[in-house]
Enzyme design. Structure first.
Site, PDB file in Angstrom:
ATOM      1  N   ARG A  55       0.816  -1.227   0.000  1.00  0.00           N
ATOM      2  CA  ARG A  55       0.000   0.000   0.000  1.00  0.00           C
ATOM      3  C   ARG A  55       0.847   1.273   0.000  1.00  0.00           C
ATOM      4  NH1 ARG A  55      -5.561  -1.044   1.573  1.00  0.00           N
ATOM      5  NH2 ARG A  55      -5.994  -2.853   0.285  1.00  0.00           N
ATOM      6  N   ARG A  59      -3.441   6.249   0.040  1.00  0.00           N
ATOM      7  CA  ARG A  59      -3.950   7.400   0.788  1.00  0.00           C
ATOM      8  C   ARG A  59      -2.965   8.103   1.697  1.00  0.00           C
ATOM      9  NH1 ARG A  59      -9.293   4.626   2.832  1.00  0.00           N
ATOM     10  NH2 ARG A  59      -7.793   2.928   2.829  1.00  0.00           N
ATOM     11  N   ARG A  68      -7.072  11.402  -7.098  1.00  0.00           N
ATOM     12  CA  ARG A  68      -8.264  10.569  -6.980  1.00  0.00           C
ATOM     13  C   ARG A  68      -9.552  11.368  -6.778  1.00  0.00           C
ATOM     14  NH1 ARG A  68      -8.971   5.833  -4.832  1.00  0.00           N
ATOM     15  NH2 ARG A  68     -11.091   6.455  -5.225  1.00  0.00           N
ATOM     16  N   ASP A 104      -6.365  -3.480  -7.706  1.00  0.00           N
ATOM     17  CA  ASP A 104      -6.974  -4.047  -6.510  1.00  0.00           C
ATOM     18  C   ASP A 104      -7.259  -5.515  -6.784  1.00  0.00           C
ATOM     19  OD1 ASP A 104      -8.260  -3.051  -3.771  1.00  0.00           O
ATOM     20  OD2 ASP A 104      -9.488  -4.655  -4.589  1.00  0.00           O
ATOM     21  N   TYR A 179     -14.745 -12.415  -0.080  1.00  0.00           N
ATOM     22  CA  TYR A 179     -15.507 -11.211  -0.468  1.00  0.00           C
ATOM     23  C   TYR A 179     -16.743 -11.584  -1.279  1.00  0.00           C
ATOM     24  CZ  TYR A 179     -11.850  -8.063   1.186  1.00  0.00           C
ATOM     25  OH  TYR A 179     -10.993  -7.369   1.989  1.00  0.00           O
TER      26      TYR A 179
HETATM   27  O1  CP3 Z   1       0.295   0.226  -3.056  1.00  0.00           O
HETATM   28  C1  CP3 Z   1      -0.239  -0.892  -3.198  1.00  0.00           C
HETATM   29  O2  CP3 Z   1      -0.089  -1.811  -2.364  1.00  0.00           O
HETATM   30  C2  CP3 Z   1      -0.961  -1.190  -4.511  1.00  0.00           C
HETATM   31  C3  CP3 Z   1      -2.333  -1.108  -4.510  1.00  0.00           C
HETATM   32  C4  CP3 Z   1      -3.261  -2.096  -3.823  1.00  0.00           C
HETATM   33  C5  CP3 Z   1      -4.572  -1.718  -3.529  1.00  0.00           C
HETATM   34  N1  CP3 Z   1      -5.254  -2.818  -3.094  1.00  0.00           N
HETATM   35  C6  CP3 Z   1      -5.120  -0.376  -3.725  1.00  0.00           C
HETATM   36  C7  CP3 Z   1      -6.241   0.058  -2.887  1.00  0.00           C
HETATM   37  C8  CP3 Z   1      -3.124  -3.440  -3.498  1.00  0.00           C
HETATM   38  C9  CP3 Z   1      -1.898  -4.328  -3.590  1.00  0.00           C
HETATM   39  C10 CP3 Z   1      -4.405  -3.888  -3.039  1.00  0.00           C
HETATM   40  C11 CP3 Z   1      -4.707  -5.274  -2.669  1.00  0.00           C
HETATM   41  C12 CP3 Z   1      -5.880  -5.539  -1.832  1.00  0.00           C
HETATM   42  N2  CP3 Z   1      -7.148  -5.051  -1.969  1.00  0.00           N
HETATM   43  C13 CP3 Z   1      -5.878  -6.458  -0.778  1.00  0.00           C
HETATM   44  C14 CP3 Z   1      -4.699  -7.247  -0.337  1.00  0.00           C
HETATM   45  C15 CP3 Z   1      -3.788  -6.401   0.471  1.00  0.00           C
HETATM   46  C16 CP3 Z   1      -4.150  -6.282   1.915  1.00  0.00           C
HETATM   47  O3  CP3 Z   1      -4.365  -5.146   2.363  1.00  0.00           O
HETATM   48  O4  CP3 Z   1      -4.159  -7.306   2.600  1.00  0.00           O
HETATM   49  C17 CP3 Z   1      -7.182  -6.480  -0.230  1.00  0.00           C
HETATM   50  C18 CP3 Z   1      -7.638  -7.296   0.949  1.00  0.00           C
HETATM   51  C19 CP3 Z   1      -7.975  -5.589  -1.002  1.00  0.00           C
HETATM   52  C20 CP3 Z   1      -9.409  -5.270  -0.838  1.00  0.00           C
HETATM   53  C21 CP3 Z   1      -9.545  -3.839  -0.464  1.00  0.00           C
HETATM   54  N3  CP3 Z   1      -9.511  -2.816  -1.388  1.00  0.00           N
HETATM   55  C22 CP3 Z   1      -9.630  -3.251   0.835  1.00  0.00           C
HETATM   56  C23 CP3 Z   1      -9.697  -4.016   2.137  1.00  0.00           C
HETATM   57  C24 CP3 Z   1      -9.652  -1.868   0.660  1.00  0.00           C
HETATM   58  C25 CP3 Z   1      -9.641  -0.773   1.723  1.00  0.00           C
HETATM   59  C26 CP3 Z   1     -10.979  -0.152   1.952  1.00  0.00           C
HETATM   60  C27 CP3 Z   1     -10.837   1.208   2.634  1.00  0.00           C
HETATM   61  O5  CP3 Z   1     -11.183   2.204   1.979  1.00  0.00           O
HETATM   62  O6  CP3 Z   1     -10.343   1.259   3.764  1.00  0.00           O
HETATM   63  C28 CP3 Z   1      -9.589  -1.615  -0.720  1.00  0.00           C
HETATM   64  C29 CP3 Z   1      -9.542  -0.298  -1.366  1.00  0.00           C
HETATM   65  C30 CP3 Z   1      -8.202   0.111  -1.840  1.00  0.00           C
HETATM   66  N4  CP3 Z   1      -7.368  -0.659  -2.582  1.00  0.00           N
HETATM   67  C31 CP3 Z   1      -7.608   1.382  -1.660  1.00  0.00           C
HETATM   68  C32 CP3 Z   1      -6.385   1.356  -2.327  1.00  0.00           C
HETATM   69  C33 CP3 Z   1      -5.396   2.468  -2.490  1.00  0.00           C
HETATM   70  C34 CP3 Z   1      -8.243   2.551  -0.913  1.00  0.00           C
HETATM   71  C35 CP3 Z   1      -9.269   3.183  -1.790  1.00  0.00           C
HETATM   72  C36 CP3 Z   1      -9.124   4.689  -1.925  1.00  0.00           C
HETATM   73  O7  CP3 Z   1      -7.989   5.217  -1.935  1.00  0.00           O
HETATM   74  O8  CP3 Z   1     -10.184   5.302  -2.060  1.00  0.00           O
END
Ligand code: CP3
Length: 373
Positions: A55, A59, A68, A104, A179
């Site tokens: 990540r 954010r 974004r 994602d 999910y």
């Molecule tokens: O920098 C990185 O790591 C690359 C981007 C990345 C994202 N998601 C972007 C993202 C990666 C590698 C993921 C993988 C992902 N997505 C996982 C596995 C990683 C982990 O955390 O264990 C999982 C479980 C997801 C599912 C998911 N997508 C979740 C739990 C969330 C967070 C929800 C929240 O808003 O708190 C997301 C959304 C997400 N994926 C964001 C980002 C940058 C946040 C959305 C935003 O910025 O509006």
């Protein structure tokens, strides 16, 4: 402590540590052959310990939040202009040793047409969850034609990144299935476990489909130039080892085996997986991701010292005084020295409130503290 029985030792040693030969994209671009991240993943000596952060794109960065504005998460993942810029932001800012592809884990299931959204502050939400045989037809195979934008984003990124490797990624079948079955994030995974045990045939059919989708998603990224991959089984730590090995590992192994044939190192990561490290390694990992709940030295011991490891600073420590953060970082670097290779990372993703300057300073510390003449 894991009991070191003869059976345990056989299990560890029976699994050949795949020291990945230099093939694929890294062979194509000579600048990548000596990239510390790829060398460490292959268990080769490095000039400094490579570091990147799960990540790292996202954010915690004001320039990410600005880009974004008014763009949905899934839409931003499908626009090569945004994907490339967002992926590059942390590389420019922090000087990390790898880029992680901005996407994602649910992007490929959305791409085949499943109704899914990523709700800010919640995560992936599926309007009509998958719970019966009849639901499976809503998940066709993923083909490259579903995701031409992903290949384009990767190609643009690889051209920009030069000697910095791009890590591609996908979700593992269990975490994706959770999910899809629960309809959203779950703490207990009750519906998922009920289906796994109550209807193993449907469970296996769903996971086989998700394995196809994740494999195809990873193949597109590798064929377009990603030089390593990470399989995220974020929620695998919710499972007993017996359930993991019986109901989950065969499906993750199918993904990792297929990607292994492309010749790129494979990182396999989950949260709370201290009891599953050996099982996850045996699924076909070159690098085992370790979360912060198990000491890195202990994790390396459990793995029989045979696998490269990635991890495992607690992301909450980025909020601690610098002296404490530095002490922990130096301890993790020292412990990581016992593995054939160490990729420094957090034990889970960067928290949104993290001060990005602390990440930049941490990258410099990891490089300086681990530099070998
Ligand atoms: O920098 C990185 O790591 C690359 C981007 C990345 C994202 N998601 C972007 C993202 C990666 C590698 C993921 C993988 C992902 N997505 C996982 C596995 C990683 C982990 O955390 O264990 C999982 C479980 C997801 C599912 C998911 N997508 C979740 C739990 C969330 C967070 C929800 C929240 O808003 O708190 C997301 C959304 C997400 N994926 C964001 C980002 C940058 C946040 C959305 C935003 O910025 O509006």
């Amino acid at each position: 402590m894991t009991p070191r029985t003869a059976a345990y030792d056989r299990a560890v040693t029976a699994d050949p540590q795949s020291l990945v030969p230099v093939r694929g994209p890294a062979a194509a671009d000579p600048r990548l052959v000596d990239a510390p991240l790829l060398r460490a993943a292959r268990g080769e000596a490095v000039r400094h310990t490579p570091v990147w952060f799960m990540r790292q794109a996202g954010r915690s960065l004001p320039e990410y939040r600005a880009l974004r504005q008014g763009v949905g998460m899934l839409e931003s993942c499908r626009r090569p202009d945004l994907v490339t810029e967002i992926t590059l932001q942390p590389v420019r800012r922090h000087g990390v040793d790898a880029a992680i592809f901005f996407s994602d884990i649910v992007v490929p299931v959305a791409a085949v047409g499943l109704g899914i959204d990523i709700v800010p502050g919640v995560g992936p939400v599926v309007a009509d969850p998958i719970r019966s045989d009849a639901d499976l037809h809503r998940l066709p195979d993923l083909t490259p034609e579903h995701i031409p934008d992903i290949a384009e984003s990767v190609r643009l990124l690889v051209a920009e990144l030069g000697g910095t490797p791009l890590i591609g990624f996908a979700g593992a079948p269990f975490t994706l299935a959770s999910y899809l079955i629960e309809g959203g994030p779950s703490r207990t995974h009750v519906k998922t476990k009920a289906l796994m045990h109550g209807d193993p045939e449907l469970w296996n059919a769903l996971c086989a489909k998700l394995a196809q989708i994740s494999t195809a998603f990873l193949k597109v990224q590798v064929e377009a130039g990603a030089s390593a991959v990470q399989l995220f089984d974020s929620w695998a730590g919710a499972l007993s080892r017996a359930d993991y090995e019986r109901h989950v590992r065969p499906h993750s192994a199918a993904v990792l085996d297929a990607v292994g044939r492309l010749g790129v190192p494979r990182i396999h990561f989950g949260v709370g997986t201290g009891e599953l490290l050996v099982s996850m390694a045996q699924a076909g990992a070159d690098v085992v991701g370790v979360d912060y709940r198990v000491g890195l030295g202990e994790a390396i011991t459990r793995l029989g010292g045979r696998y490269a490891v990635q991890g495992n600073l607690d992301p909450a420590l980025l909020f601690a005084p610098w002296a404490a953060l530095e002490r922990e970082t130096r301890r993790i670097l020292a412990e990581g020295g016992a593995a054939p290779g160490h990729l420094f990372n957090l034990g889970h993703g960067v928290l949104p409130e993290t001060d990005p300057d602390v990440l930049t300073r941490l990258v410099a510390l990891v490089h300086e503290a681990s530099t070998r003449e």
